[in-house]
Design a protein around this motif. Structure first.
Motif, short mmCIF file in Angstrom:
data_model
loop_
_atom_site.label_atom_id
_atom_site.label_comp_id
_atom_site.label_asym_id
_atom_site.label_seq_id
_atom_site.Cartn_x
_atom_site.Cartn_y
_atom_site.Cartn_z
N ARG A 56 8.31 -17.53 39.58
CA ARG A 56 7.60 -16.88 40.69
C ARG A 56 6.51 -15.94 40.17
N PHE A 57 6.71 -15.41 38.96
CA PHE A 57 5.68 -14.57 38.36
C PHE A 57 4.69 -15.39 37.53
N TYR A 58 5.21 -16.20 36.61
CA TYR A 58 4.33 -16.86 35.64
C TYR A 58 3.51 -18.01 36.21
N ASN A 59 4.01 -18.76 37.16
CA ASN A 59 3.20 -19.86 37.70
C ASN A 59 1.92 -19.34 38.36
N PRO A 60 1.99 -18.33 39.23
CA PRO A 60 0.74 -17.80 39.81
C PRO A 60 -0.16 -17.14 38.75
N ALA A 61 0.45 -16.47 37.76
CA ALA A 61 -0.35 -15.83 36.71
C ALA A 61 -1.08 -16.89 35.89
N LEU A 62 -0.41 -17.98 35.58
CA LEU A 62 -1.04 -19.07 34.85
C LEU A 62 -2.14 -19.74 35.69
N ARG A 63 -1.87 -19.94 36.96
CA ARG A 63 -2.87 -20.55 37.85
C ARG A 63 -4.15 -19.69 37.87
N LYS A 64 -3.98 -18.39 37.98
CA LYS A 64 -5.13 -17.48 38.00
C LYS A 64 -5.87 -17.51 36.66
N ALA A 65 -5.14 -17.50 35.56
CA ALA A 65 -5.76 -17.53 34.23
C ALA A 65 -6.51 -18.83 34.00
N LEU A 66 -5.94 -19.93 34.45
CA LEU A 66 -6.59 -21.23 34.28
C LEU A 66 -7.84 -21.35 35.14
N ALA A 67 -7.79 -20.79 36.34
CA ALA A 67 -8.95 -20.85 37.24
C ALA A 67 -10.13 -20.07 36.67
N GLU A 129 1.45 -29.59 36.97
CA GLU A 129 0.06 -29.53 37.44
C GLU A 129 -0.74 -28.51 36.63
N LEU A 130 -0.14 -27.38 36.32
CA LEU A 130 -0.82 -26.36 35.50
C LEU A 130 -1.12 -26.90 34.10
N VAL A 144 -2.84 -13.92 30.41
CA VAL A 144 -1.60 -13.97 31.20
C VAL A 144 -0.78 -12.72 30.93
N PRO A 145 -0.61 -11.86 31.93
CA PRO A 145 0.16 -10.64 31.71
C PRO A 145 1.63 -10.94 31.41
N VAL A 146 2.23 -10.09 30.59
CA VAL A 146 3.65 -10.20 30.28
C VAL A 146 4.42 -9.61 31.46
N GLU A 147 5.43 -10.29 31.94
CA GLU A 147 6.12 -9.91 33.17
C GLU A 147 6.65 -8.48 33.13
N PHE A 148 7.26 -8.06 32.04
CA PHE A 148 7.92 -6.76 32.02
C PHE A 148 6.98 -5.61 31.66
N PHE A 149 5.77 -5.92 31.16
CA PHE A 149 4.81 -4.88 30.79
C PHE A 149 3.42 -5.49 30.95
N ARG A 150 2.90 -5.43 32.15
CA ARG A 150 1.74 -6.23 32.53
C ARG A 150 0.43 -5.80 31.88
N VAL A 151 0.43 -4.69 31.17
CA VAL A 151 -0.77 -4.30 30.44
C VAL A 151 -0.98 -5.24 29.26
N LEU A 152 0.12 -5.74 28.67
CA LEU A 152 0.04 -6.69 27.57
C LEU A 152 -0.28 -8.07 28.12
N LYS A 153 -1.08 -8.80 27.36
CA LYS A 153 -1.45 -10.15 27.81
C LYS A 153 -1.17 -11.16 26.71
N LEU A 154 -0.64 -12.31 27.14
CA LEU A 154 -0.45 -13.46 26.26
C LEU A 154 -1.65 -14.37 26.38
N ARG A 155 -1.90 -15.12 25.33
CA ARG A 155 -2.89 -16.18 25.42
C ARG A 155 -2.33 -17.25 26.36
N ILE A 156 -3.18 -18.02 26.96
CA ILE A 156 -2.73 -19.04 27.92
C ILE A 156 -1.75 -20.01 27.25
N GLY A 157 -2.08 -20.48 26.05
CA GLY A 157 -1.20 -21.39 25.33
C GLY A 157 0.15 -20.75 25.01
N GLU A 158 0.13 -19.49 24.60
CA GLU A 158 1.37 -18.78 24.31
C GLU A 158 2.25 -18.67 25.55
#
Length: 193
Positions: A56-67, A129-130, A144-158
């Protein structure tokens, strides 16, 4: 690893998760899906609900990052930061070390039903689909923000690798719970009349 083989590997792994869902989990009754080997362990439904909460968190975050992602060639090398490697190491299926989950991601003692399986399937279809959308995106962009600390970001592949590995880890946990349930049913005394 190059973008195309990396995404193909993740795509195959998501299809494997869907196969386990279809062949091993969906045919089971409610008693098997809600069985807990101990008071502190999770049932099959709790394992999948935990994954649903992350999806519920990562799918929308990935969709936004990919867009918003920059286009890249399919022969680009997928890189990893320290955070990405550490995130993957904690959830990779081969790492059997228990990890403490965040309170809001812990489904223990939740009232769960068959709907958990339906939602899990929907999240996997979204993830497929993503992965298709990611084929022409720069997977090395931190977005892509990290769920528990959204200031940190992962690369899309990560983030994609993290999500799939986390799902594999808890699917294996669910399979072990089913094995324990089956073993218990086989050794339970039966009343013969």
């Amino acid at each position: 690893m190059k973008t195309q083989p990396f995404l193909q590997q993740l795509h195959n792994q998501v299809h494997e998760l869907l196969a386990v869902l279809s062949t091993e989990l969906e045919p089971r009754n409610g008693q098997a899906l809600q069985f807990k080997p101990s008071a502190t362990s999770w049932s099959v439904l709790e394992c999948l609900e935990h994954l649903n909460r992350y999806s519920r968190f990562y799918n929308p975050a990935l969709r936004k990052a990919l867009a918003a992602g920059r286009k890249a060639g399919t022969d680009a090398e997928v890189g990893f930061s320290w955070l990405g490697r550490k995130s993957y190491e904690t959830v990779r299926p081969e790492n059997r070390k228990l990890q403490k989950t965040l309170k809001h991601m812990n489904p223990s003692q939740s009232a769960l039903s068959w709907d958990v399986l339906v939602e899990f399937r929907q999240h996997q279809e979204t993830l497929l689909e993503l992965l298709r959308q990611a084929e022409t995106t720069d997977l090395n962009r931190k977005a892509v923000p990290v769920e528990f600390f959204r200031v940190l970001k992962l690369r899309i592949g990560e983030a994609l690798l993290f999500v799939v590995a986390h799902q594999q880890r808890h699917m294996q946990q669910a399979q072990r719970v089913l094995q324990q349930y089956t073993a218990q049913q086989e050794t339970a005394p039966r009343l013969v009349v």
